[in-house]
Design an enzyme around this catalytic site. Structure first.
Site, PDB file in Angstrom:
ATOM      1  N   LYS A  44       3.626 -13.785   3.220  1.00 43.57           N
ATOM      2  CA  LYS A  44       4.686 -12.950   2.667  1.00 43.57           C
ATOM      3  C   LYS A  44       4.950 -11.762   3.594  1.00 43.57           C
ATOM      4  O   LYS A  44       4.153 -11.458   4.487  1.00 43.57           O
ATOM      5  CB  LYS A  44       4.288 -12.445   1.271  1.00 43.57           C
ATOM      6  CG  LYS A  44       3.077 -11.503   1.270  1.00 43.57           C
ATOM      7  CD  LYS A  44       2.750 -11.031  -0.124  1.00 43.57           C
ATOM      8  CE  LYS A  44       1.546 -10.075  -0.096  1.00 43.57           C
ATOM      9  NZ  LYS A  44       1.235  -9.541  -1.435  1.00 43.57           N
ATOM     10  N   ARG A 145       0.239  -6.621 -13.749  1.00 42.13           N
ATOM     11  CA  ARG A 145       1.540  -6.794 -13.113  1.00 42.13           C
ATOM     12  C   ARG A 145       2.173  -8.054 -13.715  1.00 42.13           C
ATOM     13  O   ARG A 145       2.376  -8.120 -14.919  1.00 42.13           O
ATOM     14  CB  ARG A 145       1.393  -6.896 -11.594  1.00 42.13           C
ATOM     15  CG  ARG A 145       0.752  -5.651 -10.971  1.00 42.13           C
ATOM     16  CD  ARG A 145       0.843  -5.622  -9.462  1.00 42.13           C
ATOM     17  NE  ARG A 145       0.510  -6.882  -8.815  1.00 42.13           N
ATOM     18  CZ  ARG A 145       0.264  -6.997  -7.511  1.00 42.13           C
ATOM     19  NH1 ARG A 145       0.307  -5.935  -6.722  1.00 42.13           N
ATOM     20  NH2 ARG A 145      -0.033  -8.176  -6.978  1.00 42.13           N
ATOM     21  N   TYR A 280       9.055  18.447  16.823  1.00 37.59           N
ATOM     22  CA  TYR A 280       9.693  19.235  15.782  1.00 37.59           C
ATOM     23  C   TYR A 280       8.719  20.155  15.063  1.00 37.59           C
ATOM     24  O   TYR A 280       7.602  19.755  14.715  1.00 37.59           O
ATOM     25  CB  TYR A 280      10.339  18.308  14.747  1.00 37.59           C
ATOM     26  CG  TYR A 280      11.491  17.507  15.268  1.00 37.59           C
ATOM     27  CD1 TYR A 280      12.609  18.122  15.826  1.00 37.59           C
ATOM     28  CD2 TYR A 280      11.481  16.122  15.199  1.00 37.59           C
ATOM     29  CE1 TYR A 280      13.683  17.387  16.302  1.00 37.59           C
ATOM     30  CE2 TYR A 280      12.551  15.360  15.667  1.00 37.59           C
ATOM     31  CZ  TYR A 280      13.653  16.011  16.219  1.00 37.59           C
ATOM     32  OH  TYR A 280      14.703  15.269  16.681  1.00 37.59           O
ATOM     33  N   MET A 328      11.508  10.060  14.932  1.00 39.10           N
ATOM     34  CA  MET A 328      12.059   8.756  14.592  1.00 39.10           C
ATOM     35  C   MET A 328      11.812   7.716  15.675  1.00 39.10           C
ATOM     36  O   MET A 328      11.513   6.556  15.373  1.00 39.10           O
ATOM     37  CB  MET A 328      13.558   8.863  14.335  1.00 39.10           C
ATOM     38  CG  MET A 328      14.205   7.548  13.911  1.00 39.10           C
ATOM     39  SD  MET A 328      15.962   7.680  13.564  1.00 39.10           S
ATOM     40  CE  MET A 328      15.924   8.585  12.018  1.00 39.10           C
TER      41      MET A 328
END
Length: 425
Positions: A44, A145, A280, A328
């Site tokens: 998956k 679940r 940053y 990013m």
């Protein structure tokens, strides 16, 4: 068996090298740990970020007879593209109303049913297509679940499934459940879930269910609880060589080898003075004159921003740490005055053979689990496959051919006509 080791003549900005030989060996190791059970390799989420089709093929070559996906779309794509041998089963379990039941039946998939709405939809699809569905009934033994609750709900589901089976609309192929805390050996919920699973299976069998497989063991239970193996073990992260329980044992302790290595080419090396802010927010300021290396991957590539200031990287033979924030598309490491050439290799994680960090090291740095580290590596990073099988009927690549890269990476600068060097095993 002949295999290939692929080497690109032009380096990529970044690449995830996927060692399919390691994956096959991991499946063989898991088979040895559960000798009385079949092995399902869970592929998956694009094989946990490794590439579903190549990894599915390699898992089958390693001895897996089942493949597992979450969504039916994943399973349908696998059936259409993987070219699997006859007899390999594919199961999918994350269904929502209106799902592609008819397509799943026609593709001979095993579908999971947790409640009456799903049973009704799959039987309607079976009537429409004129073929019986392969259905596995899921029991909620405590994970909370998906899965059918014990008691009246389970009795209703089992009874309805048996009536549909007698009408020729389906074949009940499996009874299964999922453990909540198997990665914590000794957790009391494990024994409680196993007791309830046996009771729910016994109820179904007493009423006539003759399932092909009963299964509850995920990767950690496969490694640590032989009493949970039943007829089939569903191995996910262990197939990719990552320990599901690092507190209990490392990959090597369990006889597994990490499959993915994430590498990048250093984009820039420059000298800066002391007191120079980096990235940053200037959360890192150089303590003195030093050299900085720019690593051209960032959170758009799946590098966790939470690892700002902590993520480890092997550059120039030394461990470095992300200096300042992960951006990013890039982050910076302080090279401590070392002078390296642009284009030098940076290894973010791998098997650890050469002193490089592992995915588990990044998980520790980011406060998460290694599952997330490998799965989140994004589509801008090409997967380059090494140790693919070569030979008659094999899916490997041949000499002078660019190694298989997952579709969607056409924009990366892959050298055409790259050499492929062969080696034997």
């Amino acid at each position: 068996m002949n295999e290939t080791a692929t080497q690109l003549t032009a380096p990529l900005r970044a690449r995830a090298e996927i060692d399919l030989g390691a994956l096959r060996a991991n499946v063989r190791a898991l088979r040895a740990l559960a000798p009385g059970a079949a092995v399902m390799a869970v592929v998956k989420a694009d094989a946990y970020g490794h590439g579903a089709v190549p990894c599915a093929r390699a898992a089958v070559e390693g001895g897996a007879t089942w493949l597992g996906t979450a969504t039916p779309q994943e399973a349908l794509d696998l059936r259409a593209r993987a070219g699997l041998p006859d007899g390999v089963r594919i199961m999918c379990w994350l269904w929502t109303p209106g799902g592609p039941w008819r397509e799943a039946i026609e593709a001979d998939l095993d579908v999971s049913v947790s409640g009456m709405w799903a049973l009704e939809e799959v039987t309607d699809a079976a009537r429409a297509v004129g073929l019986p569905a392969r259905v596995q009934l899921k029991a909620d033994t405590g994970l909370g679940r998906s899965g059918c609750q014990p008691g009246d709900d389970w009795a209703e589901l089992v009874g309805a499934a048996l009536r549909a089976e007698s009408d020729g609309l389906l074949r009940i192929t499996g009874l299964w459940s999922h453990l909540a805390c198997a990665d914590e050996p000794g957790h009391p919920s494990i024994d409680a879930q196993l007791v309830l699973f046996r009771e729910m299976v016994a109820y179904a069998e007493e009423r006539g269910v003759r399932a092909e497989v009963r299964h509850i063991a995920n990767s950690p239970a496969t490694l640590t609880r032989s009493d949970a193996h039943f007829d089939l073990v569903r191995t996910g992260i262990a197939v990719y060589g990552i320990s599901p329980s690092p507190e209990v044992g490392s990959s090597a302790d369990f006889g597994l080898r990490p499959v993915m290595s994430l590498k990048a080419s250093v984009a820039l090396v420059k000298q800066v003075p002391g007191g120079h802010g980096v990235s940053y927010g200037h959360h890192y300021v150089t303590p003195g004159v030093t050299t900085l290396g720019l690593i051209p991957v960032g959170y758009a590539d799946g590098i966790p921003r939470h690892a700002s200031g902590t993520g480890p990287v092997l550059v120039g033979g030394k461990w470095r740490t992300v200096a300042g924030r992960v951006a990013m598309d890039q982050f910076v490491v302080d090279l401590g005055g070392d002078e390296l050439e642009a284009g030098a290799e940076a290894i973010l994680f791998g098997a650890g053979d050469h002193g490089e960090p592992t995915a588990e090291d990044w998980a520790q740095a980011a406060g998460t689990i290694a599952y997330e580290i490998v799965t989140r590596i994004g589509t801008r990073v090409p997967r380059v496959y090494v140790n693919e099988v070569v030979g008659e009927g094999g899916p490997g690549v041949g000499p002078g051919v660019v190694p298989e890269i997952i579709p969607g990476y056409e924009g990366d600068d892959v050298a055409q006509g790259s050499d492929v060097k062969r080696s034997g095993t």
